[in-house]
Design a protein around this motif. Sequence first.
Motif, PDB file in Angstrom:
ATOM      1  N   LEU A 185      44.042  46.333  41.656  1.00  0.00           N
ATOM      2  CA  LEU A 185      43.007  46.519  42.674  1.00  0.00           C
ATOM      3  C   LEU A 185      43.495  46.036  44.037  1.00  0.00           C
ATOM      4  CD1 LEU A 185      39.824  45.290  40.739  1.00  0.00           C
ATOM      5  CD2 LEU A 185      40.564  47.664  41.126  1.00  0.00           C
ATOM      6  N   PHE A 186      43.118  46.790  45.070  1.00  0.00           N
ATOM      7  CA  PHE A 186      43.435  46.408  46.450  1.00  0.00           C
ATOM      8  C   PHE A 186      42.147  46.466  47.261  1.00  0.00           C
ATOM      9  CE2 PHE A 186      44.756  47.138  50.818  1.00  0.00           C
ATOM     10  CZ  PHE A 186      45.768  46.199  50.977  1.00  0.00           C
ATOM     11  N   PHE A 187      41.697  45.300  47.757  1.00  0.00           N
ATOM     12  CA  PHE A 187      40.488  45.200  48.561  1.00  0.00           C
ATOM     13  C   PHE A 187      40.876  45.084  50.039  1.00  0.00           C
ATOM     14  CE2 PHE A 187      38.111  42.689  44.978  1.00  0.00           C
ATOM     15  CZ  PHE A 187      38.077  43.846  44.202  1.00  0.00           C
ATOM     16  N   PHE A 188      40.265  45.912  50.888  1.00  0.00           N
ATOM     17  CA  PHE A 188      40.495  45.732  52.322  1.00  0.00           C
ATOM     18  C   PHE A 188      39.202  45.962  53.086  1.00  0.00           C
ATOM     19  CE2 PHE A 188      40.794  50.318  52.293  1.00  0.00           C
ATOM     20  CZ  PHE A 188      40.449  50.730  53.582  1.00  0.00           C
ATOM     21  N   GLY A 189      39.122  45.333  54.267  1.00  0.00           N
ATOM     22  CA  GLY A 189      37.930  45.434  55.099  1.00  0.00           C
ATOM     23  C   GLY A 189      37.730  44.137  55.865  1.00  0.00           C
ATOM     24  N   GLY A 190      36.776  44.123  56.777  1.00  0.00           N
ATOM     25  CA  GLY A 190      36.536  42.956  57.620  1.00  0.00           C
ATOM     26  C   GLY A 190      36.148  41.721  56.828  1.00  0.00           C
ATOM     27  N   SER A 191      36.155  40.577  57.508  1.00  0.00           N
ATOM     28  CA  SER A 191      35.808  39.324  56.842  1.00  0.00           C
ATOM     29  C   SER A 191      34.305  39.277  56.569  1.00  0.00           C
ATOM     30  CB  SER A 191      36.221  38.130  57.709  1.00  0.00           C
ATOM     31  OG  SER A 191      35.539  38.166  58.940  1.00  0.00           O
ATOM     32  N   GLY A 192      33.933  38.498  55.565  1.00  0.00           N
ATOM     33  CA  GLY A 192      32.526  38.305  55.249  1.00  0.00           C
ATOM     34  C   GLY A 192      31.849  39.479  54.589  1.00  0.00           C
ATOM     35  N   LEU A 193      32.603  40.273  53.832  1.00  0.00           N
ATOM     36  CA  LEU A 193      32.018  41.448  53.192  1.00  0.00           C
ATOM     37  C   LEU A 193      32.045  41.376  51.658  1.00  0.00           C
ATOM     38  CD1 LEU A 193      33.439  44.268  55.504  1.00  0.00           C
ATOM     39  CD2 LEU A 193      31.119  43.333  55.469  1.00  0.00           C
ATOM     40  N   GLY A 194      32.527  40.248  51.108  1.00  0.00           N
ATOM     41  CA  GLY A 194      32.456  40.070  49.665  1.00  0.00           C
ATOM     42  C   GLY A 194      33.760  40.245  48.913  1.00  0.00           C
ATOM     43  N   LYS A 195      34.876  40.384  49.616  1.00  0.00           N
ATOM     44  CA  LYS A 195      36.145  40.601  48.924  1.00  0.00           C
ATOM     45  C   LYS A 195      36.538  39.385  48.081  1.00  0.00           C
ATOM     46  CE  LYS A 195      38.536  41.449  52.612  1.00  0.00           C
ATOM     47  NZ  LYS A 195      37.426  41.194  53.585  1.00  0.00           N
ATOM     48  N   THR A 196      36.492  38.205  48.700  1.00  0.00           N
ATOM     49  CA  THR A 196      36.855  36.996  47.968  1.00  0.00           C
ATOM     50  C   THR A 196      35.840  36.704  46.877  1.00  0.00           C
ATOM     51  OG1 THR A 196      38.008  36.075  49.883  1.00  0.00           O
ATOM     52  CG2 THR A 196      37.316  34.523  48.170  1.00  0.00           C
ATOM     53  N   PHE A 197      34.564  36.948  47.160  1.00  0.00           N
ATOM     54  CA  PHE A 197      33.513  36.717  46.161  1.00  0.00           C
ATOM     55  C   PHE A 197      33.780  37.560  44.915  1.00  0.00           C
ATOM     56  CE2 PHE A 197      29.583  36.552  44.000  1.00  0.00           C
ATOM     57  CZ  PHE A 197      28.797  35.537  44.527  1.00  0.00           C
ATOM     58  N   LEU A 198      34.060  38.843  45.099  1.00  0.00           N
ATOM     59  CA  LEU A 198      34.307  39.704  43.941  1.00  0.00           C
ATOM     60  C   LEU A 198      35.622  39.351  43.248  1.00  0.00           C
ATOM     61  CD1 LEU A 198      33.024  43.258  44.951  1.00  0.00           C
ATOM     62  CD2 LEU A 198      32.209  41.795  43.106  1.00  0.00           C
ATOM     63  N   SER A 199      36.601  38.877  44.014  1.00  0.00           N
ATOM     64  CA  SER A 199      37.836  38.394  43.386  1.00  0.00           C
ATOM     65  C   SER A 199      37.526  37.217  42.475  1.00  0.00           C
ATOM     66  CB  SER A 199      38.849  37.971  44.461  1.00  0.00           C
ATOM     67  OG  SER A 199      39.249  39.068  45.251  1.00  0.00           O
ATOM     68  N   ASN A 200      36.647  36.320  42.946  1.00  0.00           N
ATOM     69  CA  ASN A 200      36.240  35.174  42.130  1.00  0.00           C
ATOM     70  C   ASN A 200      35.470  35.619  40.893  1.00  0.00           C
ATOM     71  OD1 ASN A 200      37.422  33.352  43.861  1.00  0.00           O
ATOM     72  ND2 ASN A 200      35.544  32.959  45.011  1.00  0.00           N
ATOM     73  N   CYS A 201      34.631  36.654  41.049  1.00  0.00           N
ATOM     74  CA  CYS A 201      33.894  37.196  39.900  1.00  0.00           C
ATOM     75  C   CYS A 201      34.860  37.653  38.810  1.00  0.00           C
ATOM     76  CB  CYS A 201      33.029  38.381  40.333  1.00  0.00           C
ATOM     77  SG  CYS A 201      31.646  37.981  41.416  1.00  0.00           S
ATOM     78  N   ILE A 202      35.880  38.376  39.232  1.00  0.00           N
ATOM     79  CA  ILE A 202      36.877  38.881  38.286  1.00  0.00           C
ATOM     80  C   ILE A 202      37.627  37.724  37.648  1.00  0.00           C
ATOM     81  CG2 ILE A 202      39.076  40.135  38.149  1.00  0.00           C
ATOM     82  CD1 ILE A 202      37.904  42.112  40.208  1.00  0.00           C
ATOM     83  N   ALA A 203      38.011  36.739  38.466  1.00  0.00           N
ATOM     84  CA  ALA A 203      38.737  35.580  37.939  1.00  0.00           C
ATOM     85  C   ALA A 203      37.918  34.868  36.871  1.00  0.00           C
ATOM     86  CB  ALA A 203      39.077  34.623  39.078  1.00  0.00           C
ATOM     87  N   LYS A 204      36.645  34.627  37.140  1.00  0.00           N
ATOM     88  CA  LYS A 204      35.791  33.916  36.172  1.00  0.00           C
ATOM     89  C   LYS A 204      35.683  34.692  34.868  1.00  0.00           C
ATOM     90  CE  LYS A 204      31.130  32.321  35.147  1.00  0.00           C
ATOM     91  NZ  LYS A 204      31.649  31.297  34.227  1.00  0.00           N
ATOM     92  N   GLU A 205      35.437  36.005  34.988  1.00  0.00           N
ATOM     93  CA  GLU A 205      35.249  36.815  33.785  1.00  0.00           C
ATOM     94  C   GLU A 205      36.487  36.768  32.903  1.00  0.00           C
ATOM     95  OE1 GLU A 205      32.196  39.037  31.907  1.00  0.00           O
ATOM     96  OE2 GLU A 205      32.225  37.907  33.776  1.00  0.00           O
ATOM     97  N   LEU A 206      37.666  36.820  33.511  1.00  0.00           N
ATOM     98  CA  LEU A 206      38.906  36.817  32.748  1.00  0.00           C
ATOM     99  C   LEU A 206      39.240  35.419  32.220  1.00  0.00           C
ATOM    100  CD1 LEU A 206      41.037  39.288  34.888  1.00  0.00           C
ATOM    101  CD2 LEU A 206      39.892  39.722  32.706  1.00  0.00           C
ATOM    102  N   LEU A 207      38.966  34.389  33.017  1.00  0.00           N
ATOM    103  CA  LEU A 207      39.174  33.020  32.538  1.00  0.00           C
ATOM    104  C   LEU A 207      38.306  32.753  31.308  1.00  0.00           C
ATOM    105  CD1 LEU A 207      39.304  31.088  35.926  1.00  0.00           C
ATOM    106  CD2 LEU A 207      41.172  31.274  34.270  1.00  0.00           C
ATOM    107  N   ASP A 208      37.065  33.244  31.348  1.00  0.00           N
ATOM    108  CA  ASP A 208      36.159  33.068  30.208  1.00  0.00           C
ATOM    109  C   ASP A 208      36.672  33.789  28.968  1.00  0.00           C
ATOM    110  OD1 ASP A 208      34.521  31.525  31.750  1.00  0.00           O
ATOM    111  OD2 ASP A 208      32.997  33.061  32.076  1.00  0.00           O
ATOM    112  N   LYS A 209      37.486  34.810  29.163  1.00  0.00           N
ATOM    113  CA  LYS A 209      38.069  35.541  28.035  1.00  0.00           C
ATOM    114  C   LYS A 209      39.394  34.933  27.580  1.00  0.00           C
ATOM    115  CE  LYS A 209      36.092  40.099  29.071  1.00  0.00           C
ATOM    116  NZ  LYS A 209      36.398  41.520  29.358  1.00  0.00           N
ATOM    117  N   GLY A 210      39.788  33.823  28.214  1.00  0.00           N
ATOM    118  CA  GLY A 210      41.030  33.165  27.829  1.00  0.00           C
ATOM    119  C   GLY A 210      42.265  33.726  28.479  1.00  0.00           C
ATOM    120  N   LYS A 211      42.086  34.527  29.537  1.00  0.00           N
ATOM    121  CA  LYS A 211      43.238  35.076  30.245  1.00  0.00           C
ATOM    122  C   LYS A 211      43.809  34.031  31.205  1.00  0.00           C
ATOM    123  CE  LYS A 211      42.761  39.131  28.359  1.00  0.00           C
ATOM    124  NZ  LYS A 211      43.732  39.578  27.326  1.00  0.00           N
ATOM    125  N   VAL A 212      45.092  34.164  31.512  1.00  0.00           N
ATOM    126  CA  VAL A 212      45.750  33.271  32.459  1.00  0.00           C
ATOM    127  C   VAL A 212      45.699  33.909  33.843  1.00  0.00           C
ATOM    128  CG1 VAL A 212      47.882  32.072  33.055  1.00  0.00           C
ATOM    129  CG2 VAL A 212      47.265  32.389  30.652  1.00  0.00           C
TER     130      VAL A 212
END
Length: 330
Positions: A185-212
């Motif tokens: 995935l490649f996210f682009f766009g201005g600041s404050g639009l949710g890119k980092t938030f959604l990156s964190n969402c993905i990170a949490k979901e995968l961490l919960d599944k035991g992914k590194v």
Amino acid sequence: MSDKYTLEVLKEYERLQDEAKNKQRQRQIEIYNKFPRIRDIDNEIARTGFEIASSIFKGIDIENYIKEQKKRITDLKIEKAEILSSHNYPVDYLEIQYKCNKCKDTGYIGNEKCSCFKQKLIDRHYKQSNLRDILNEENFDTFDFSLYSDQKYKDEPLSPRKNIEEIFTRCVNFTKNFDNTNENLFFFGGSGLGKTFLSNCIAKELLDKGKVVIYQTSSNLIQILRSLRFEDNAPKDQIEDFIECDLLIIDDLGTEPNTPYAQSELFNIINTRIIKGKKILISTNFPLEDLLSIYPERITSRILGHFTICEFYGDDIRIKKSINKRKARA
């Protein structure tokens, strides 16, 4: 991975096992005091198990005897479960409750390191514990679509609201199908639009599944790689972590020094992971056309050819969040 961190993690597993056993003993004392019959059942199960083990020396019809005793144990376990559930206790209340049921807090499944072991090592190397705190607030369950306008935005075909809904769905599917696709995935766009938030969402979901998962800003990534390559006492094998982790998230692409060295490191990491089928998520505040002018073709071609491009647009939602928080406190 360095021996120092490995020893730290192994000691942590010892502590987790001792803690789990102590808590189990506390639960046993609680339940035995409340329901003496359960203590009797556990003693009878243990005694029957010993009798089965020693039945070979009894000179009896072993097969039928073992079958009968196993049925007896099953009946006792059912009785025990019924007592617990009838008093609103989980049926496994007296079992050891492990943090990781896959390895039972040993760190190993057979001779292989469990994914939780690998993630603990990653956490120590890159001090990601702060990310775990963030993920308690920034995850798919807390994503707020109402912050995005449902009105047409400039010349875009979709409203910011509809656009983010489609990106959100893609992110959810990315985590659901993580083991079955080679999507990046490649996210682009201005600041404050949710890119980092959604990156964190993905990170949490995968961490919960035991992914590194390794999460670094682009500037930090280059700094870490530079120190690993050129400092005498740096553990060189940590470079492999960036290659072998299940997901590498590179946030704020474009904030790193724009030098031939930095570009070479970025290319090597991105290209090697693509070749090995390891997934990457990259985000940047730069417009796509600016990135095409900043980075050489060998980097941009990898992004355009091997990543799903997601454009974020609309008004800065951080302002709306700030307003909503002030209203809530008023």
